[in-house]
Every structure is written in structure tokens, then in C-alpha cells.
Design a protein around this motif. Structure first.
Motif, PDB file in Angstrom:
ATOM      1  N   SER B 157       0.846  -1.202   0.000  1.00 14.46           N
ATOM      2  CA  SER B 157       0.000   0.000   0.000  1.00 14.46           C
ATOM      3  C   SER B 157       0.871   1.237   0.000  1.00 14.46           C
ATOM      4  CB  SER B 157      -0.895   0.019   1.234  1.00 14.46           C
ATOM      5  OG  SER B 157      -0.127   0.341   2.372  1.00 14.46           O
ATOM      6  N   SER B 158       0.224   2.390  -0.038  1.00 13.52           N
ATOM      7  CA  SER B 158       1.000   3.627   0.050  1.00 13.52           C
ATOM      8  C   SER B 158       1.181   4.058   1.504  1.00 13.52           C
ATOM      9  CB  SER B 158       0.368   4.725  -0.804  1.00 13.52           C
ATOM     10  OG  SER B 158      -0.994   4.786  -0.578  1.00 13.52           O
ATOM     11  N   ILE B 159       0.791   3.195   2.457  1.00 16.68           N
ATOM     12  CA  ILE B 159       1.234   3.422   3.845  1.00 16.68           C
ATOM     13  C   ILE B 159       2.637   2.836   3.902  1.00 16.68           C
ATOM     14  CG2 ILE B 159       0.777   2.960   6.304  1.00 16.68           C
ATOM     15  CD1 ILE B 159      -1.437   4.582   5.116  1.00 16.68           C
ATOM     16  N   ASP B 160       3.559   3.500   3.274  1.00 16.50           N
ATOM     17  CA  ASP B 160       4.908   2.961   3.113  1.00 16.50           C
ATOM     18  C   ASP B 160       5.806   4.097   2.664  1.00 16.50           C
ATOM     19  OD1 ASP B 160       7.162   1.317   2.464  1.00 16.50           O
ATOM     20  OD2 ASP B 160       5.776  -0.356   2.133  1.00 16.50           O
ATOM     21  N   PHE B 161       7.077   4.000   3.001  1.00 14.54           N
ATOM     22  CA  PHE B 161       8.025   5.039   2.573  1.00 14.54           C
ATOM     23  C   PHE B 161       8.663   4.691   1.234  1.00 14.54           C
ATOM     24  CE2 PHE B 161      10.654   1.804   4.244  1.00 14.54           C
ATOM     25  CZ  PHE B 161      11.863   1.916   3.585  1.00 14.54           C
ATOM     26  N   HIS B 162       8.556   3.409   0.839  1.00 12.15           N
ATOM     27  CA  HIS B 162       9.320   2.940  -0.320  1.00 12.15           C
ATOM     28  C   HIS B 162       8.582   3.289  -1.621  1.00 12.15           C
ATOM     29  CE1 HIS B 162      11.783   0.554  -2.900  1.00 12.15           C
ATOM     30  NE2 HIS B 162      12.433  -0.029  -1.900  1.00 12.15           N
ATOM     31  N   PRO B 163       9.209   4.097  -2.487  1.00 14.22           N
ATOM     32  CA  PRO B 163       8.497   4.539  -3.695  1.00 14.22           C
ATOM     33  C   PRO B 163       8.064   3.372  -4.590  1.00 14.22           C
ATOM     34  CG  PRO B 163      10.809   5.253  -3.729  1.00 14.22           C
ATOM     35  CD  PRO B 163      10.550   4.678  -2.381  1.00 14.22           C
ATOM     36  N   GLU B 164       8.875   2.294  -4.643  1.00 15.06           N
ATOM     37  CA  GLU B 164       8.512   1.160  -5.507  1.00 15.06           C
ATOM     38  C   GLU B 164       7.311   0.407  -4.922  1.00 15.06           C
ATOM     39  OE1 GLU B 164       9.973   1.456  -8.436  1.00 15.06           O
ATOM     40  OE2 GLU B 164      11.619  -0.002  -8.469  1.00 15.06           O
ATOM     41  N   HIS B 165       7.209   0.348  -3.617  1.00 12.38           N
ATOM     42  CA  HIS B 165       6.034  -0.297  -3.002  1.00 12.38           C
ATOM     43  C   HIS B 165       4.774   0.491  -3.357  1.00 12.38           C
ATOM     44  CE1 HIS B 165       8.353  -2.604   0.391  1.00 12.38           C
ATOM     45  NE2 HIS B 165       8.936  -2.703  -0.781  1.00 12.38           N
ATOM     46  N   ARG B 166       4.887   1.812  -3.293  1.00  8.20           N
ATOM     47  CA  ARG B 166       3.719   2.653  -3.612  1.00  8.20           C
ATOM     48  C   ARG B 166       3.308   2.500  -5.080  1.00  8.20           C
ATOM     49  NH1 ARG B 166       5.999   8.122  -0.650  1.00  8.20           N
ATOM     50  NH2 ARG B 166       4.967   7.794   1.335  1.00  8.20           N
ATOM     51  N   ARG B 167       4.317   2.435  -5.928  1.00  7.98           N
ATOM     52  CA  ARG B 167       4.007   2.293  -7.372  1.00  7.98           C
ATOM     53  C   ARG B 167       3.315   0.957  -7.636  1.00  7.98           C
ATOM     54  NH1 ARG B 167       8.859   2.883 -11.158  1.00  7.98           N
ATOM     55  NH2 ARG B 167       7.237   2.913 -12.749  1.00  7.98           N
ATOM     56  N   VAL B 168       3.824  -0.097  -7.004  1.00 13.84           N
ATOM     57  CA  VAL B 168       3.196  -1.408  -7.222  1.00 13.84           C
ATOM     58  C   VAL B 168       1.772  -1.399  -6.671  1.00 13.84           C
ATOM     59  CG1 VAL B 168       3.286  -3.850  -6.589  1.00 13.84           C
ATOM     60  CG2 VAL B 168       5.365  -2.682  -7.319  1.00 13.84           C
ATOM     61  N   ALA B 169       1.573  -0.738  -5.523  1.00 13.15           N
ATOM     62  CA  ALA B 169       0.221  -0.667  -4.957  1.00 13.15           C
ATOM     63  C   ALA B 169      -0.727   0.034  -5.937  1.00 13.15           C
ATOM     64  CB  ALA B 169       0.255   0.063  -3.621  1.00 13.15           C
ATOM     65  N   ARG B 170      -0.247   1.092  -6.563  1.00 15.01           N
ATOM     66  CA  ARG B 170      -1.106   1.828  -7.512  1.00 15.01           C
ATOM     67  C   ARG B 170      -1.359   0.992  -8.768  1.00 15.01           C
ATOM     68  NH1 ARG B 170       1.487   6.740  -5.394  1.00 15.01           N
ATOM     69  NH2 ARG B 170      -0.107   7.512  -3.951  1.00 15.01           N
ATOM     70  N   ALA B 171      -0.310   0.286  -9.212  1.00 13.32           N
ATOM     71  CA  ALA B 171      -0.487  -0.578 -10.392  1.00 13.32           C
ATOM     72  C   ALA B 171      -1.501  -1.673 -10.074  1.00 13.32           C
ATOM     73  CB  ALA B 171       0.852  -1.202 -10.794  1.00 13.32           C
ATOM     74  N   LEU B 172      -1.440  -2.202  -8.859  1.00 12.73           N
ATOM     75  CA  LEU B 172      -2.391  -3.239  -8.458  1.00 12.73           C
ATOM     76  C   LEU B 172      -3.815  -2.671  -8.408  1.00 12.73           C
ATOM     77  CD1 LEU B 172      -3.075  -6.083  -7.379  1.00 12.73           C
ATOM     78  CD2 LEU B 172      -2.507  -5.264  -5.087  1.00 12.73           C
ATOM     79  N   ALA B 173      -3.944  -1.441  -7.880  1.00 13.36           N
ATOM     80  CA  ALA B 173      -5.265  -0.819  -7.824  1.00 13.36           C
ATOM     81  C   ALA B 173      -5.854  -0.695  -9.230  1.00 13.36           C
ATOM     82  CB  ALA B 173      -5.165   0.556  -7.150  1.00 13.36           C
ATOM     83  N   SER B 174      -5.021  -0.269 -10.166  1.00 12.82           N
ATOM     84  CA  SER B 174      -5.498  -0.143 -11.554  1.00 12.82           C
ATOM     85  C   SER B 174      -5.898  -1.501 -12.115  1.00 12.82           C
ATOM     86  CB  SER B 174      -4.410   0.453 -12.441  1.00 12.82           C
ATOM     87  OG  SER B 174      -4.061   1.720 -11.969  1.00 12.82           O
ATOM     88  N   ALA B 175      -5.093  -2.532 -11.823  1.00 15.35           N
ATOM     89  CA  ALA B 175      -5.384  -3.869 -12.355  1.00 15.35           C
ATOM     90  C   ALA B 175      -6.672  -4.429 -11.734  1.00 15.35           C
ATOM     91  CB  ALA B 175      -4.207  -4.803 -12.074  1.00 15.35           C
ATOM     92  N   LEU B 176      -6.872  -4.188 -10.443  1.00 18.33           N
ATOM     93  CA  LEU B 176      -8.117  -4.644  -9.795  1.00 18.33           C
ATOM     94  C   LEU B 176      -9.318  -3.961 -10.440  1.00 18.33           C
ATOM     95  CD1 LEU B 176      -6.883  -4.587  -6.079  1.00 18.33           C
ATOM     96  CD2 LEU B 176      -7.707  -6.626  -7.267  1.00 18.33           C
ATOM     97  N   ASP B 177      -9.142  -2.681 -10.748  1.00 18.76           N
ATOM     98  CA  ASP B 177     -10.205  -1.920 -11.381  1.00 18.76           C
ATOM     99  C   ASP B 177     -10.492  -2.463 -12.792  1.00 18.76           C
ATOM    100  OD1 ASP B 177     -12.089   0.073 -11.607  1.00 18.76           O
ATOM    101  OD2 ASP B 177     -10.658   1.559 -12.370  1.00 18.76           O
ATOM    102  N   ALA B 178      -9.402  -2.712 -13.506  1.00 16.62           N
ATOM    103  CA  ALA B 178      -9.559  -3.164 -14.905  1.00 16.62           C
ATOM    104  C   ALA B 178     -10.233  -4.526 -14.993  1.00 16.62           C
ATOM    105  CB  ALA B 178      -8.186  -3.223 -15.577  1.00 16.62           C
ATOM    106  N   THR B 179     -10.008  -5.362 -13.996  1.00 18.76           N
ATOM    107  CA  THR B 179     -10.571  -6.722 -14.041  1.00 18.76           C
ATOM    108  C   THR B 179     -11.893  -6.807 -13.285  1.00 18.76           C
ATOM    109  OG1 THR B 179      -9.229  -7.312 -12.123  1.00 18.76           O
ATOM    110  CG2 THR B 179      -8.348  -7.891 -14.295  1.00 18.76           C
ATOM    111  N   ALA B 180     -12.346  -5.677 -12.751  1.00 23.13           N
ATOM    112  CA  ALA B 180     -13.592  -5.648 -11.946  1.00 23.13           C
ATOM    113  C   ALA B 180     -13.576  -6.748 -10.881  1.00 23.13           C
ATOM    114  CB  ALA B 180     -14.801  -5.813 -12.863  1.00 23.13           C
ATOM    115  N   SER B 181     -12.426  -6.851 -10.221  1.00 22.80           N
ATOM    116  CA  SER B 181     -12.249  -7.903  -9.211  1.00 22.80           C
ATOM    117  C   SER B 181     -13.191  -7.681  -8.030  1.00 22.80           C
ATOM    118  CB  SER B 181     -10.806  -7.901  -8.723  1.00 22.80           C
ATOM    119  OG  SER B 181     -10.654  -8.777  -7.650  1.00 22.80           O
TER     120      SER B 181
END
Lengths: 312, 304
Positions: B157-181
Motif C-alpha cells: 500500500s502507500s502506507i509505506d516510505f518505499h516509492p517502488e512499493h507505492r508504485r506497485v500498490a497503484r499498479a495493483l489498484a489499476s489492475a483490480l479496477d480493470a478486471t472488476a475484481s
């Protein structure tokens, strides 16, 4: 083979060199090394000859030797060389013997796939250390604890639930739980380095339930006026296991008449706070661990212990 | 005083710092225990029926081990299908002095070993650390969500200091949205604690402590993280009443996860090597955690 001068040749040691090597050891270090000790230390299976000599006919002029040792290096187990017992006939120093020997040995080891040589080159090596490619990778510092008059003599075999037993069962199960970069500290290592050493060391394991959670090795030196305990290494899965080992060994050293205990600790290691909490204090004397890269990279992330080298 | 003695004195101070850190850890654990009574509400106890399809999205190899090795093992032991997706190759770690290609290969090997110890399937998405496009992450995760159709997704999640963790969290959010999970998303913590403000699912993994350590040790290149990870679990156990180790998650519906990841980044702090400053990791970013908590409360009310 390589001949640094028309008279000398540099070659791997042969079994017939042993008498000459023992005589050289006596001349260089001023103390005898028994045949049994030499064979335990240096007659070892390995990928390539580990003892090199400079010889003039049957006379041994110099030795460059290393112990083939299994290292966890960058995640894989490799056989590296731990440099020991470098010696040159006192009458023939500063004539390039050490450099020639080391150069020949490194070339052979490199071609055999040895990733690096590690050791504790001393000040007598001088500028040759740098010229041969040695570079510092870590530091070992002496930590000492006085055992009398304040300590009791009762053996401490349990510490916050961890029991100490004087055997080496379960060490192959312990090693995967430690799995540090550095010497592979499995049962074979403890057996060769300590139990079968000449003279032998004592190995203790810390157990939690039936599982081994730590191991250590110690012995008492032969100094009759001020016997000292030496700890070769202490490994444990956590702080409690390590402290159980330190406390239990101190009690055993007291029982064996040692007035102090000493251990070499890597600077910055997790053992430093454990040793301080167990009553050890740092001393000013240190060894610089150095290594030569033979193509596999130097062991900068390795966790070293005193027992990895022959200074304890 | 000679320089040798000064360096010995420095070794003494460093060791004393280590001892003090252990004492500080005991103190913070005790405070966690005594402050449990102040917590708002009771988090749900973690459970699984054994028929879930679980996807654990780990930005780096080792984030799954740090974030919830015990929970992953429990899922596998209960019969759930467990898949760990490692998104980035971890090639920028310089822990052992390896070059990028060797480090990536080593971490793939380590991740395989950890997944085997967990009993999970590993998907190595192989995005090059620091050199991947958001779109590539979204595409890879979308394909995985489409293929697996997970019922539970463990997410960074973006409750994190690591920029790559935040980016992956956002990419996952987009993918969840795209697949209507319709999966339940459970956010996990690596080294930045979620804190009781956000944890609403707790799993006592004390019985798996040795197995968790073994999973963490599958990553020799990341050895420095082991004690911090166990420390975070220990605080959780003391706060939530576990014996020695607890893993906490923030469970939320996909749409809330999406909404929260549209917020701008806030500052957070990880647990450091020594325990002295651990409370700061809980305190820094408190405002953002409370903002999340208010949004979660709204979605809870909406669900009821």
C-alpha cells in the motif's frame, strides 16, 4: 612450475617434503609443529593443491599454504582458500620467494574455480600484501572477560529455556537456520575444525526442546601460570541462544581453571552486544581480515569468527 | 588515548547500543501490551475456509516473507491455493556486492526457495527495479488477476516510505479496477507498521515462529531485515494478545483500496535496525493513517 631463479623451483608440496616443512616451521616460528598437527591442518581434500613450496633440491626454503574451506558466498556454497602458515627461511627473506609462491598458487587456484583467498596477512608481509592483490574486507577484535575472582564455579546449563549439552548432534539441522554468508558451519566444519583438531576443542550445542539452536567451541590453553579460555566461535539462531552459549561456556572455563575467556569478534557483528551483556569487554588489538579476488568476488558480506583462521 | 583504544571504546559503545536496543524492544513490547486496553474496537480474527484462491502481491522478493510468511503458510496448510507474485526483480540491492544481473538471479532463486518453504506457487513478473513503466506493472498484474481470479488479494500500500512499493500498490489498484475484481483486499505491512488505527484483521502466528524464521532465512541477501520483521510481529502479538508473533492486516473492499490510492503520498518511517526509535515508525504518518481509518469507517457503514 615456475622458477624465480635458476636455483629454486616453485611447486605444489609433495608428501616427501613434510620433514623439510616441519624443520622450516621450527626455524621460522621457533616452535615445533607435529606431523599430526600438520596433517590435520593441511592434508585436506580440495579442488587443487593447497600447499606450495619453494625448494632447492630437497631443501624447503618457503611455504605458502591455505586450507580449502567451504564458504557460503553470494548465496552459493563454494570452496575458498583460507591462507595460513606462510613462511620463508629467515636467511632468504626479501628475495621474492613469497611473491613467487603466492602468484603460482593463485594462478592454479583461479583455474580450479576457487573464488577467493582470505586470511590475516601480518605486518611482515609489508608491501607484498597490496602487490599480491590483498584488500581489507573486515576486522576481528579481541574481547576478553575475567572469570575470577568474582564468578562462581557452578555450571550454567540452562538459560531462559535453552539447555547446553556437550555434543555436536543436530548441527546439520542448525546450519540451514543460520545460513550466513561465510564459512559453512555445519557438522563437518565443527568436526574437522574443533573435535578432530590437534589438540581437540570442546563443542557445545544449545538446545530448545530437541532442536539445536546454537553451537560454540572452546578450549583452555596450556599456559600454567594464567590459563585462558579461548572461544573459537559462537553461532545461534537468536540472541537467547548466543547468550546461553556464552554463559554456559564461561561456567565450563571456570571449572577447568581458566582465569579469563577471550573471543575474536567481527566488528559490527550481532555478537558484540551479546558478548558485552555476558561480561566481555573489547581490547585494542585487532586483526584485519583481507582477501584476494580470484574471480569470484571478495567475501565482503561474510560473517567471520576467530575459528575461521588459525590465530585461535 | 591511542587510536586503538578509541576504536575499542567505539566497539564498546556500539555493543551497548545493541544491548540498549534489546531493552528498548522489551519496553515497547510492554507498552504495546499495556496500551491494548486503549484500542478502539476489536479486530477480526483471521480465518480461512480452505477454499480460497489467494494472491499475494510482493513488490520485491522478500516482501511476502516480511509481510506475512505465517499467514501464507497457514493458507497453504488449510488447503487454499496460494500464489505469490513478485513484481520487481530486486536487482538494485547491493547487499552482497553483486552486479544487477547476478543480484536479480540470486533473488529469484531465494524467492523460489521461500515459496517452496511456504508451500506456494511463485510468479516472477521480472520488472527491472527502478526501470519499469507503470503500464507494464498494470498489464502484468491484470493478466495475473484475469488468470487466477483470486478471492483474496494481499496488497502492498502507500502506507509505506518505499516509492517502488507505492508504485506497485497503484499498479495493483489499476489492475483490480480493470478486471472488476470482487476479491477482498488485505493490505499488509513490511517495515512501516499499519498500527492499530488500520489493522482490522489479526492472525496469531506464534505457533509458526520457527517456520517464519526459516522463510525469512531463505533470503540471505536480505539478512538485515529479519530481526526488524520479527520485532514488528512481536509488538503486534503483545498488543492483540498473541503469544509471541502476530500478523495484522487492513481488510477493505476493492473500491476503497482504489479510492485510497488516489490520495497524494504522505511521509512514513520504517523500523530501523535498532529498536530505540520504533515508536516514531508508528507516529510518523499518523494523520494519513487516520484519514484512511475515517474512509474505512465510511465503507464499513456503507456495507452495513
Amino acid at each position: 612450475m615456475r622458477a624465480p631463479s635458476p636455483d629454486w623451483i616453485v611447486r605444489p608440496a609433495a608428501p616427501t617434503d613434510l620433514d623439510g616443512l616441519l624443520a622450516l616451521h621450527q626455524r621460522v616460528f621457533g616452535r615445533a609443529l607435529s606431523r599430526e598437527q600438520w596433517e590435520w591442518k593441511l592434508r585436506l581434500p580440495g579442488p587443487t593443491p593447497n600447499v606450495w613450496v619453494a625448494a632447492l633440491g630437497t631443501r624447503i626454503l618457503a611455504q605458502y599454504a591455505a586450507i580449502p574451506t567451504r564458504f557460503r558466498h553470494r548465496g552459493a556454497d563454494r570452496t575458498a582458500m583460507v591462507s595460513v602458515d606462510t613462511m620463508t627461511d629467515p636467511e632468504l627473506r626479501r628475495r621474492g620467494l613469497l611473491g613467487s609462491l603466492a602468484t603460482a598458487a593463485y594462478a592454479q587456484w583461479r583455474s580450479a574455480g576457487v573464488p577467493f583467498v582470505v586470511g590475516l596477512p601480518n605486518e611482515q608481509w609489508g608491501s607484498r600484501t597490496h602487490a599480491l592483490g590483498w584488500a581489507p574486507v573486515s576486522e576481528l577484535r579481541w574481547w576478553v572477560r575475567w572469570l575470577v575472582p568474582f564468578g562462581g564455579s557452578r555450571s550454567r546449563d540452562a538459560f531462559h529455556g535453552d539447555r547446553l549439552v556437550e555434543d555436536s548432534a543436530g548441527l546439520d539441522d542448525l546450519w540451514p537456520r543460520i545460513a550466513d554468508e561465510g564459512v559453512v558451519r555445519d557438522a563437518a566444519w565443527f568436526s574437522w575444525r574443533y573435535s578432530r583438531a590437534v589438540p581437540a576443542w570442546s563443542v557445545v550445542t544449545a538446545r530448545r526442546g530437541d532442536a539445536a539452536v546454537g553451537a560454540a567451541a572452546f578450549h583452555v590453553d596450556a599456559n600454567p601460570s594464567r590459563p585462558s579460555g579461548l572461544l573459537g566461535e559462537v553461532v545461534g539462531v537468536d540472541r537467547n541462544a548466543r547468550r546461553a552459549l556464552l554463559a554456559g561456556i564461561d561456567a565450563r572455563l571456570r571449572q577447568r581453571g581458566a582465569v579469563r575467556a577471550a573471543i575474536l569478534l567481527q566488528t559490527g557483528s550481532e555478537l558484540e552486544p551479546d558478548a558485552l551483556a555476558s561480561g566481555y569487554l573489547p581490547r585494542p588489538s585487532t586483526f584485519v581480515v583481507q582477501a584476494v579476488d580470484l574471480g569470484g568476488g571478495v567475501p565482503r558480506a561474510a560473517r567471520f569468527q576467530g575459528g575461521d583462521f588459525d590465530v585461535v | 588515548m591511542s587510536s586503538e583504544w578509541l576504536r575499542a571504546a567505539r566497539a564498546l559503545l556500539r555493543a551497548a547500543n545493541g544491548i540498549g536496543s534489546g531493552a528498548a524492544q522489551d519496553l515497547w513490547a510492554s507498552l504495546a501490551s499495556s496500551s491494548a486496553a486503549l484500542s478502539r474496537g476489536t479486530p477480526r480474527r483471521w480465518s480461512s475456509a480452505g477454499d480460497e484462491v489467494v494472491l499475494w502481491v510482493a513488490p520485491h522478493p522478500d516482501d511476502e516473507a516480511m509481510g506475512g510468511a505465517g499467514t501464507l503458510m497457514r493458507h497453504a496448510r488449510l488447503g487454499d491455493r496460494v500464489c505469490i507474485a513478485v513484481v520487481i526483480d530486486g536487482s538494485r540491492s547491493r547487499a552482497l556486492g553483486l552486479d544487477a544481473a547476478s543480484m536479480s538471479a540470486m533473488r529469484a532463486q531465494e524467492a523460489g526457495r521461500a515459496a517452496a518453504r511456504i508451500g506456494a506457487e511463485l510468479r516472477w513478473l521480472d520488472l527491472s527495479e527502478g526501470d519499469w513503466a507503470d503500464r507494464a506493472g498494470e498489464t502484468a498484474l491484470t493478466a495475473l488477476l484475469t488468470e487466477l481470479r483470486p478471492t483474496v488479494v494481499y496488497a502492498p500500500s502507500s502506507i509505506d516510505f518505499h516509492p517502488e512499493h507505492r508504485r506497485v500498490a497503484r499498479a495493483l489498484a489499476s489492475a483490480l479496477d480493470a478486471t472488476a475484481s470482487t476479491a477482498e483486499v488485505r493490505i499488509y505491512a513490511t517495515q512501516v507498521p499499519l498500527t492499530p488505527v488500520l489493522v482490522n484483521v489479526v492472525h496469531d502466528v506464534s505457533d509458526l515462529e520457527d517456520a517464519i524464521r526459516d522463510v525469512l532465512l531463505a533470503y540471505p541477501s536480505q539478512r538485515g531485515s529479519v530481526e526488524r520483521t520479527l520485532r514488528l510481529r512481536r509488538y503486534g502479538a503483545r498488543f492483540y494478545g498473541g503469544r509471541s508473533q502476530a500478523e495484522g492486516f487492513c481488510a477493505l473492499p476493492v473500491e476503497t483500496f482504489l479510492e485510497l490510492h488516489r490520495r497524494p503520498d504522505a511521509a512514513f518511517r520504517a523500523l530501523r535496525i535498532h529498536a530505540w526509535s520504533d515508536p516514531l515508525a508508528l507516529a510518523i504518518g499518523a494523520r494519513e493513517r487516520w484519514a484512511w481509518s475515517r474512509r474505512l469507517a465510511r465503507s464499513d457503514r456503507g456495507a452495513r
